[in-house]
Design a protein around this motif. Structure first.
Motif, PDB file in Angstrom:
ATOM      1  N   SER A  98       0.837  -1.206   0.000  1.00  0.00           N
ATOM      2  CA  SER A  98       0.000   0.000   0.000  1.00  0.00           C
ATOM      3  C   SER A  98       0.866   1.247   0.000  1.00  0.00           C
ATOM      4  O   SER A  98       1.976   1.246   0.523  1.00  0.00           O
ATOM      5  N   THR A  99       0.298   2.284  -0.572  1.00  0.00           N
ATOM      6  CA  THR A  99       0.963   3.590  -0.516  1.00  0.00           C
ATOM      7  C   THR A  99       0.632   4.243   0.823  1.00  0.00           C
ATOM      8  O   THR A  99      -0.274   3.804   1.546  1.00  0.00           O
ATOM      9  N   ALA A 101      -0.837   7.047   1.174  1.00  0.00           N
ATOM     10  CA  ALA A 101      -2.207   7.567   1.042  1.00  0.00           C
ATOM     11  C   ALA A 101      -3.239   6.462   1.269  1.00  0.00           C
ATOM     12  O   ALA A 101      -4.270   6.692   1.906  1.00  0.00           O
ATOM     13  N   GLN A 102      -2.965   5.280   0.763  1.00  0.00           N
ATOM     14  CA  GLN A 102      -3.895   4.160   0.967  1.00  0.00           C
ATOM     15  C   GLN A 102      -3.971   3.774   2.444  1.00  0.00           C
ATOM     16  O   GLN A 102      -5.049   3.462   2.957  1.00  0.00           O
ATOM     17  N   GLU A 138       4.872   2.009  -4.424  1.00  0.00           N
ATOM     18  CA  GLU A 138       5.126   3.171  -5.267  1.00  0.00           C
ATOM     19  C   GLU A 138       3.804   3.833  -5.638  1.00  0.00           C
ATOM     20  O   GLU A 138       2.813   3.149  -5.930  1.00  0.00           O
ATOM     21  N   GLU A 139       3.795   5.168  -5.641  1.00  0.00           N
ATOM     22  CA  GLU A 139       2.624   5.919  -6.108  1.00  0.00           C
ATOM     23  C   GLU A 139       2.516   5.741  -7.612  1.00  0.00           C
ATOM     24  O   GLU A 139       3.516   5.713  -8.312  1.00  0.00           O
ATOM     25  N   ASP A 140       1.291   5.635  -8.106  1.00  0.00           N
ATOM     26  CA  ASP A 140       1.091   5.488  -9.571  1.00  0.00           C
ATOM     27  C   ASP A 140       1.335   6.775 -10.288  1.00  0.00           C
ATOM     28  O   ASP A 140       1.162   7.829  -9.977  1.00  0.00           O
TER      29      ASP A 140
END
Length: 140
Positions: A98-99, A101-102, A138-140
């Motif tokens: 998970s990021t 933010a998630q 990693e963030e997309d």
């Protein structure tokens, strides 16, 4: 439930069964093999109540086991979370799954939907540790 427990109360099932009931309100003494065979005991009767977990945590803390007490409080909060969501959370908390933010979204959902502030704090702590150790996805 405001009861002060000590190590002498452990185990609750023997020393304080008066404090223990099932989620359906049955007394612990009502959960017998004959009641099971007669179909009087449901699956819900076999689940732990959050209040019982809080009491167990209180006993743990009374002997200096702070972390075990915190685990019991988190477990008490988790009784309100559907099993499928608990499994999804478990998977989301794996390193690099998970990021940040998630994980923050998960923590906010725990607080807002389930009133699980202790669990939310653990998720936020995990996010901080994962960020420091480069274990976030990693963030997309």
């Amino acid at each position: 439930m405001s009861v002060e427990l000590t190590p002498a109360d452990y185990p609750l099932s023997i020393n304080r069964p008066d404090l223990l009931t099932t989620p359906t309100g049955r007394a612990l003494s009502d959960i017998t093999m004959s009641a099971v065979v007669a179909g009087e005991v449901t699956n819900e009767d076999l689940r732990v109540r959050p209040e019982t977990l809080v009491l167990q945590g209180q006993i743990a803390e009374s002997v200096g086991r702070r972390q075990l007490g915190e685990n019991c409080r988190r477990a008490a909060e988790m009784t309100a979370i559907p099993d499928e969501e608990v499994l999804a959370m478990y998977n989301a908390l794996r390193p690099r799954a998970s990021t940040g933010a998630q994980l923050e979204e998960m923590a906010a959902r725990l607080e807002g939907t389930y009133d699980a502030a202790t669990c939310a704090a653990l998720v936020r702590e995990a996010a901080q540790v994962y960020a420091a150790r480069n274990l976030l996805a990693e963030e997309d």
